[in-house]
Design a protein around this motif. Structure first.
Motif, PDB file in Angstrom:
ATOM      1  N   VAL A   1     130.945  35.337  93.275  1.00  0.00           N
ATOM      2  CA  VAL A   1     129.776  33.933  93.103  1.00  0.00           C
ATOM      3  C   VAL A   1     130.605  32.770  93.221  1.00  0.00           C
ATOM      4  O   VAL A   1     130.150  31.862  94.408  1.00  0.00           O
ATOM      5  CB  VAL A   1     129.273  33.900  91.857  1.00  0.00           C
ATOM      6  CG1 VAL A   1     128.510  32.547  91.537  1.00  0.00           C
ATOM      7  CG2 VAL A   1     128.040  35.034  91.652  1.00  0.00           C
ATOM      8  N   VAL A   2     131.945  32.499  92.707  1.00  0.00           N
ATOM      9  CA  VAL A   2     132.754  31.333  92.771  1.00  0.00           C
ATOM     10  C   VAL A   2     132.975  31.166  94.332  1.00  0.00           C
ATOM     11  O   VAL A   2     132.941  29.862  94.998  1.00  0.00           O
ATOM     12  CB  VAL A   2     133.828  31.042  92.058  1.00  0.00           C
ATOM     13  CG1 VAL A   2     134.888  32.274  92.189  1.00  0.00           C
ATOM     14  CG2 VAL A   2     134.357  29.924  92.036  1.00  0.00           C
ATOM     15  N   ILE A   3     133.545  32.023  95.121  1.00  0.00           N
ATOM     16  CA  ILE A   3     133.843  32.190  96.419  1.00  0.00           C
ATOM     17  C   ILE A   3     132.651  31.754  97.220  1.00  0.00           C
ATOM     18  O   ILE A   3     132.641  31.151  98.252  1.00  0.00           O
ATOM     19  CB  ILE A   3     134.550  33.351  96.997  1.00  0.00           C
ATOM     20  CG1 ILE A   3     136.062  33.429  95.893  1.00  0.00           C
ATOM     21  CG2 ILE A   3     135.171  33.237  98.382  1.00  0.00           C
ATOM     22  CD1 ILE A   3     136.872  32.518  96.074  1.00  0.00           C
ATOM     23  N   TRP A   4     131.754  32.780  97.140  1.00  0.00           N
ATOM     24  CA  TRP A   4     130.258  32.423  97.899  1.00  0.00           C
ATOM     25  C   TRP A   4     129.730  30.781  97.748  1.00  0.00           C
ATOM     26  O   TRP A   4     129.578  30.486  98.903  1.00  0.00           O
ATOM     27  CB  TRP A   4     129.508  33.461  97.073  1.00  0.00           C
ATOM     28  CG  TRP A   4     128.213  33.579  98.333  1.00  0.00           C
ATOM     29  CD1 TRP A   4     127.934  34.168  99.463  1.00  0.00           C
ATOM     30  CD2 TRP A   4     126.906  33.190  97.957  1.00  0.00           C
ATOM     31  NE1 TRP A   4     126.784  33.694  99.988  1.00  0.00           N
ATOM     32  CE2 TRP A   4     125.945  33.308  98.985  1.00  0.00           C
ATOM     33  CE3 TRP A   4     126.195  32.721  96.522  1.00  0.00           C
ATOM     34  CZ2 TRP A   4     124.642  32.909  98.893  1.00  0.00           C
ATOM     35  CZ3 TRP A   4     124.887  32.373  96.579  1.00  0.00           C
ATOM     36  CH2 TRP A   4     124.085  32.558  97.684  1.00  0.00           C
ATOM     37  N   ILE A   5     129.796  30.485  96.663  1.00  0.00           N
ATOM     38  CA  ILE A   5     129.230  29.061  96.680  1.00  0.00           C
ATOM     39  C   ILE A   5     130.112  28.138  97.207  1.00  0.00           C
ATOM     40  O   ILE A   5     129.697  26.973  98.190  1.00  0.00           O
ATOM     41  CB  ILE A   5     128.967  28.785  95.150  1.00  0.00           C
ATOM     42  CG1 ILE A   5     127.772  29.659  94.527  1.00  0.00           C
ATOM     43  CG2 ILE A   5     128.548  27.262  94.855  1.00  0.00           C
ATOM     44  CD1 ILE A   5     127.237  29.179  93.241  1.00  0.00           C
TER      45      ILE A   5
ATOM     46  N   TRP B   1     132.892  30.300 105.564  1.00  0.00           N
ATOM     47  CA  TRP B   1     133.879  31.478 105.497  1.00  0.00           C
ATOM     48  C   TRP B   1     133.131  32.526 106.077  1.00  0.00           C
ATOM     49  O   TRP B   1     132.151  32.967 105.749  1.00  0.00           O
ATOM     50  CB  TRP B   1     134.399  31.966 104.245  1.00  0.00           C
ATOM     51  CG  TRP B   1     135.760  31.277 103.829  1.00  0.00           C
ATOM     52  CD1 TRP B   1     136.153  29.837 104.371  1.00  0.00           C
ATOM     53  CD2 TRP B   1     136.456  31.478 102.593  1.00  0.00           C
ATOM     54  NE1 TRP B   1     137.241  29.485 103.582  1.00  0.00           N
ATOM     55  CE2 TRP B   1     137.406  30.434 102.685  1.00  0.00           C
ATOM     56  CE3 TRP B   1     136.565  32.521 101.815  1.00  0.00           C
ATOM     57  CZ2 TRP B   1     138.469  30.533 101.818  1.00  0.00           C
ATOM     58  CZ3 TRP B   1     137.664  32.536 101.089  1.00  0.00           C
ATOM     59  CH2 TRP B   1     138.624  31.517 100.813  1.00  0.00           C
ATOM     60  N   PRO B   2     133.832  33.412 107.056  1.00  0.00           N
ATOM     61  CA  PRO B   2     132.932  34.679 107.599  1.00  0.00           C
ATOM     62  C   PRO B   2     133.042  35.856 106.324  1.00  0.00           C
ATOM     63  O   PRO B   2     133.707  35.586 105.523  1.00  0.00           O
ATOM     64  CB  PRO B   2     133.942  35.191 108.575  1.00  0.00           C
ATOM     65  CG  PRO B   2     135.446  34.782 108.166  1.00  0.00           C
ATOM     66  CD  PRO B   2     134.923  33.245 107.640  1.00  0.00           C
ATOM     67  N   THR B   3     132.094  36.823 106.527  1.00  0.00           N
ATOM     68  CA  THR B   3     131.712  37.619 105.305  1.00  0.00           C
ATOM     69  C   THR B   3     132.997  38.384 105.077  1.00  0.00           C
ATOM     70  O   THR B   3     133.445  38.619 103.898  1.00  0.00           O
ATOM     71  CB  THR B   3     130.896  38.789 105.934  1.00  0.00           C
ATOM     72  OG1 THR B   3     129.650  37.916 106.280  1.00  0.00           O
ATOM     73  CG2 THR B   3     130.456  39.609 104.821  1.00  0.00           C
ATOM     74  N   SER B   4     134.038  39.014 106.264  1.00  0.00           N
ATOM     75  CA  SER B   4     135.231  39.389 105.993  1.00  0.00           C
ATOM     76  C   SER B   4     136.226  38.882 104.872  1.00  0.00           C
ATOM     77  O   SER B   4     136.621  39.241 104.292  1.00  0.00           O
ATOM     78  CB  SER B   4     135.716  40.168 107.240  1.00  0.00           C
ATOM     79  OG  SER B   4     136.334  38.743 107.913  1.00  0.00           O
ATOM     80  N   LEU B   5     136.426  37.521 105.317  1.00  0.00           N
ATOM     81  CA  LEU B   5     137.209  36.906 104.514  1.00  0.00           C
ATOM     82  C   LEU B   5     136.773  36.592 103.171  1.00  0.00           C
ATOM     83  O   LEU B   5     137.517  36.714 102.192  1.00  0.00           O
ATOM     84  CB  LEU B   5     137.580  35.282 105.199  1.00  0.00           C
ATOM     85  CG  LEU B   5     138.434  34.390 104.365  1.00  0.00           C
ATOM     86  CD1 LEU B   5     139.699  35.093 104.328  1.00  0.00           C
ATOM     87  CD2 LEU B   5     138.457  33.119 105.343  1.00  0.00           C
ATOM     88  N   PHE B   6     135.700  36.426 102.934  1.00  0.00           N
ATOM     89  CA  PHE B   6     134.934  36.123 101.690  1.00  0.00           C
ATOM     90  C   PHE B   6     135.042  37.430 100.704  1.00  0.00           C
ATOM     91  O   PHE B   6     135.584  37.589  99.360  1.00  0.00           O
ATOM     92  CB  PHE B   6     133.259  36.018 101.749  1.00  0.00           C
ATOM     93  CG  PHE B   6     132.387  36.238 100.691  1.00  0.00           C
ATOM     94  CD1 PHE B   6     132.555  35.712  99.497  1.00  0.00           C
ATOM     95  CD2 PHE B   6     131.485  37.306 100.661  1.00  0.00           C
ATOM     96  CE1 PHE B   6     131.880  35.984  98.248  1.00  0.00           C
ATOM     97  CE2 PHE B   6     130.879  37.649  99.626  1.00  0.00           C
ATOM     98  CZ  PHE B   6     130.976  36.837  98.437  1.00  0.00           C
TER      99      PHE B   6
END
Length: 272
Positions: free
Chosen positions: A207-211, A220-225
């Protein structure tokens, strides 16, 4: 005919009650645990602006991991040094003070973190003294004001992501901890501690990285996330497992401090 209490006696009554309250070892224990929990949570947020290379810190060659199409060395925020301590404090408070104890300190920590960032931004906005701006040039910092703003002025998306993820993770931890406790009773302290951390930090880490970095301006692209979130989660879980002996040591110390009967009473109340 009744008479009013003497002024001195009336004034002394609240002091006597407060003194008796602070004489209760359980109260003093909760205050101490809550204070240590909050300071670690706040420090983790503030030092989390620094990203460190694990392999370079340990003096070993980069591992060159490859995950979700992303590769490189193992990089983590400095806040990961303190989050395992927060997990241990959460589980210890959960063990002896239950859901209400953890929820109260979680909201308190979020409020203190927000308070800290509010004054960090206020300090950044203050006009710097001319001599202070260049005071650290000898240490390689040409503009002290710019450095101060970068270190303490974390992006609002990062702050929001950290606070939301932290609070959400804490609430999930409480629920999972007590569900495992109901199923196992007083056995397997390590299972309810590690199991609740495994679920709560799975949510927190993503959640923290997504927000902060997917919804935020960096996009960020999905792969990096997925790669960064997975690595952070793995680090937190390894640290949580490594600290299991500390959980048992704290439980033993608290039992000795409170006395076996009082400690058992608190655990029973916390489980209800």
């Amino acid at each position: 005919m009744t008479t009013a209490p003497a002024p001195d006696a009336a004034a002394a009554a609240p002091t006597t009650v407060a003194a008796r309250l602070l004489d209760d070892r359980a109260v003093r224990l909760y205050i101490g645990l809550a204070a240590f929990f909050c300071v670690n949570a706040a420090l983790a947020e503030f030092i989390g602006v620094k990203i460190f290379a694990l392999e370079d810190t340990l003096g070993v060659a980069p591992l060159e991991w490859n995950l979700f199409g992303q590769s490189g060395s193992l990089n983590f925020t400095a806040g990961t040094l303190l989050w395992p301590v927060v997990f241990i404090m959460t589980d210890t408070i959960n063990e002896f003070f239950g859901r209400r104890g953890v929820r109260f300190i979680s909201w308190l920590a979020v409020g203190l973190i927000a308070y800290g960032f509010l004054f960090a931004f206020a300090a950044i906005a203050l006009a710097p003294a001319g001599w202070w701006r260049g005071a650290a040039q000898a240490q390689g910092v040409p503009d002290y004001q710019a450095a101060f703003a970068v270190v303490f002025g974390q992006g609002l998306w990062t702050i929001a992501g950290s606070m939301v993820a932290f609070l959400l993770g804490q609430m999930i931890d409480v629920v999972v901890f007590h569900r495992i406790r109901r199923a196992t009773g007083e056995r397997w302290v390590w299972l309810r501690a590690t199991g609740s951390t495994a679920v709560s930090q799975l949510v927190d880490s993503f959640v923290v990285i997504w927000i902060a970095f997917v919804l935020g301006p960096q996009k960020w692209p999905t792969s990096l996330f997925l790669a960064v979130s997975t690595l952070n989660y793995a680090w937190k879980m390894l640290a949580a497992i490594a600290l299991i002996p500390l959980l048992y040591l704290m439980r033993r110390w608290i039992t000795r401090y409170l006395g076996a009967a009082r400690a058992r009473e608190l655990r029973e109340q916390a489980a209800s």
